[in-house]
Write an enzyme that holds these catalytic residues in place. Structure first.
Site, short mmCIF file in Angstrom:
data_model
loop_
_atom_site.label_atom_id
_atom_site.label_comp_id
_atom_site.label_asym_id
_atom_site.label_seq_id
_atom_site.Cartn_x
_atom_site.Cartn_y
_atom_site.Cartn_z
N LYS A 207 0.83 -1.21 0.00
CA LYS A 207 0.00 0.00 0.00
C LYS A 207 0.86 1.26 0.00
O LYS A 207 0.65 2.18 -0.78
CB LYS A 207 -0.93 0.00 1.22
N GLU A 213 10.56 -5.34 3.62
CA GLU A 213 10.69 -6.70 3.11
C GLU A 213 10.26 -6.77 1.64
O GLU A 213 10.94 -7.38 0.80
CB GLU A 213 9.85 -7.68 3.93
N GLY A 268 -4.66 -4.00 5.77
CA GLY A 268 -3.95 -5.04 5.04
C GLY A 268 -4.53 -6.42 5.23
O GLY A 268 -4.67 -7.19 4.27
N ARG A 269 -4.89 -6.77 6.45
CA ARG A 269 -5.39 -8.12 6.72
C ARG A 269 -6.84 -8.31 6.26
O ARG A 269 -7.38 -9.41 6.36
CB ARG A 269 -5.24 -8.46 8.19
N GLU A 354 -3.48 -9.94 15.15
CA GLU A 354 -3.09 -8.57 14.85
C GLU A 354 -4.26 -7.61 15.09
O GLU A 354 -4.06 -6.46 15.49
CB GLU A 354 -2.61 -8.44 13.40
N HIS A 385 -1.74 -36.99 14.68
CA HIS A 385 -0.51 -37.73 14.96
C HIS A 385 0.58 -36.80 15.50
O HIS A 385 1.77 -37.14 15.46
CB HIS A 385 -0.04 -38.43 13.69
N LYS A 513 8.72 -2.41 13.24
CA LYS A 513 9.27 -1.92 11.97
C LYS A 513 10.30 -0.81 12.21
O LYS A 513 11.37 -0.78 11.60
CB LYS A 513 8.16 -1.39 11.07
#
Length: 549
Positions: A207, A213, A268-269, A354, A385, A513
């Site tokens: 955005k 990253e 964002g999420r 978040e 398992h 950040k």
């Protein structure tokens, strides 16, 4: 000063009610009603929720409803729908629901009708996807683009990747989608090993176009493209962007016509429904992408109109609050019994933790009750398992959401029936458990002596009385997946209303950040001294020593 929630009359009544419920067991609750599963089930947007295996009664649901009324749940969901700035720390609305409403009702943000912007962005996506599928998008050497790599992180990665995986049966075979998020160079190196630069296109999804990253991975991708002699002067043919920062994307070398808009009223999420979903549309086509939106919109309508006691997201929200705040649960597992949904728990980790991992209420007062807890899980039957042992005999109290489609895209012999049998057996084992008497009798029947049986039986006791929900759909389709994702989105929002917190900011992420940028400078500059805590300073020195030229 007590918070609004802890002062609520109904909250205090729930504390008293929990003491009464705690003296009952799930088996006892089922024995008193032959219709319990029917009474504690809901249908919405193609999903069926059986929440009968929970430590609740009709009185519990009545108190949930009363709490919703006391805390203004109706007003809060109305504010969400109408675009009021419910993200009050950033003075922004949260309008992800507008992205999936194809009726395009006028919604104004800062005097601009965002419905027009949404419609325009969808058309831009549709044109691009059609051209890509028709082989009209070519790289710098004139070869048709066959691979698309989405470079993003957080919501620009987890949602699109999860949906593309989940809808594998709906993918076209003309263009393949890949995803890169981690700043660990191994991820992009291993991804690019399988690809050829002449036929590869990158989507830079950020955005702000400032996420470190994403930018570093985009730079590595650009360098990879430039290594091919024919492509050095036509890098722009191998990049598109999803961003609100047109200037930064253009400076990177992306043509303005290939920049898809993003808006600050979408977190964002919550953004896979927007142009961030471009890799989804590429993978499954625009018609299926629209079906994904339509399924989510159907769940939106249910959430915005159904009364709390009949509202699937609200019920899920309150059940988690019930165990978190009244039974001292510290985590919840999500176990999809479907291979295609294997990344759903990872996606929900961001969505829930978040959003609601907050320590103060909307007024800035410290919470005097727990808020969100850890979400984890993985695909069934693998977990049986591995970590299901913790559900059955561990000391932790861990509610579980089991999820499965009734029919499969891949009918192989009796695999699907066996898969679902395993799922149902796990939820039943959590419900009934095994008593000491049952364990002893079982051992005696196996030929053990009484002494041996008495010694071994305690190790075989399973307490049971562990709660779970079971979510089913007829088949995993774009529509049912859209409804499922929207269900959890609205669950998270409903919880934030009850906990009186802001589900749409993430200042803890921002702090990390900022510190990360500062430490990166210390690591990158051999001459720069470190002025942090002793541990961080020592670790920086170790890194520098190991990476000296």
């Amino acid at each position: 000063m007590p918070t609004r929630l802890s002062s609520a009359i109904t909250w205090k009544k729930l504390h008293q009610h929990q003491k009464e419920i705690a003296t009952s067991t799930l088996c006892e609750l089922f024995s008193t009603s032959s219709q319990r599963a029917h009474s504690f089930s809901l249908e919405a947007a193609g999903l069926h929720l059986d929440y009968s295996k929970n430590l609740i009664t009709k009185e519990t649901l009545d108190l949930f409803q009363a709490l919703a009324q006391e805390l203004g749940f109706d007003a809060a969901r109305k504010s969400l729908r109408e675009g009021e700035p419910i993200n009050h720390t950033e003075n922004r609305p949260a309008l992800h629901t507008a992205l999936r409403d194809k009726r395009n009702p006028p919604i104004y943000v800062k005097d601009s009708n965002i419905s027009n912007e949404i419609s325009s962005a969808k058309k831009q996506m549709a044109v691009f996807v059609k051209q890509l599928h028709q082989g009209k998008v070519v790289g710098g050497s004139g070869k048709i683009i066959r691979d698309v790599v989405n470079i993003g992180i957080g919501g620009s990665y987890l949602g699109p990747k999860m949906v593309v995986e989940a809808l594998t049966p709906y993918q076209q075979n003309k263009v393949q989608c890949h995803f890169v998020a981690n700043i660990d160079g191994s991820e992009i190196v291993e991804t690019l090993k399988k690809l050829h630069p002449e036929i590869t296109l990158f989507i830079v999804a950020s955005k702000s176009f400032g996420t470190q990253e994403t930018l570093h991975n985009a730079i590595a991708a650009r360098e990879w493209i430039c290594q091919h002699p024919q492509l050095k002067t036509s890098v722009d043919k191998h990049f598109v962007a999803v961003s609100s920062n047109i200037a930064a994307a253009s400076d990177f070398g992306i043509a303005e016509s290939n920049i898809f808009p993003m808006w600050d009223w979408v977190g964002g999420r919550y953004s896979l429904w927007s142009t961030i979903g471009l890799p989804i549309a590429i993978a499954i086509g625009m018609d299926n992408f629209q079906a994904l939106l339509d399924g989510a919109h159907e769940m939106d309508e249910h959430f915005f109109t159904a009364e709390p006691q009949d509202n699937m997201p609200f019920i899920l929200a309150m059940l988690q609050i019930w165990y978190n705040n009244f039974f001292s649960a510290h985590s919840q597992a999500v176990i999809p019994y479907d291979y295609y949904l294997r990344s759903l728990p990872e996606y929900l980790q961001q969505l829930e933790m978040e959003s609601n991992g907050k320590r103060v209420d909307r007024a800035g007062r410290a919470l005097d009750y727990p808020s969100a807890y850890a979400i984890w899980g993985g695909p069934g039957t693998n977990g049986q398992h591995a970590y299901h042992q913790l559900f059955h005999q561990g000391t932790q109290f861990i509610p579980v959401d089991f999820i499965f489609p009734l029919t499969t895209h891949n009918p192989v012999n009796s695999h699907h029936a066996m898969l679902i049998a395993n799922c149902l057996s796990q939820s039943r084992a959590m419900l009934v458990g095994k008593t000491l008497e049952q364990a002893t009798d079982e051992l005696l029947q196996q030929g053990h002596s009484q002494e041996e049986a008495d010694k071994l039986a305690p190790h075989k006791v399973i307490p049971g009385n562990r709660p779970s929900n079971t979510l089913t759909m007829d088949k995993l389709t774009p529509s049912s997946l859209g409804a499922l994702i929207a269900l959890y989105e609205h669950k998270v929002f409903a919880q934030s209303v009850i906990w009186d917190i802001n589900a749409f900011d993430q200042w803890g992420v921002e702090l990390g950040k900022k510190i990360g940028d500062e430490i990166y400078q210390s690591l990158s500059d051999p001459k720069q001294s470190s002025d942090y805590d002793d541990s961080t300073n020592q670790l920086i020195k170790r890194f520098k020593r190991s990476n000296q030229a």
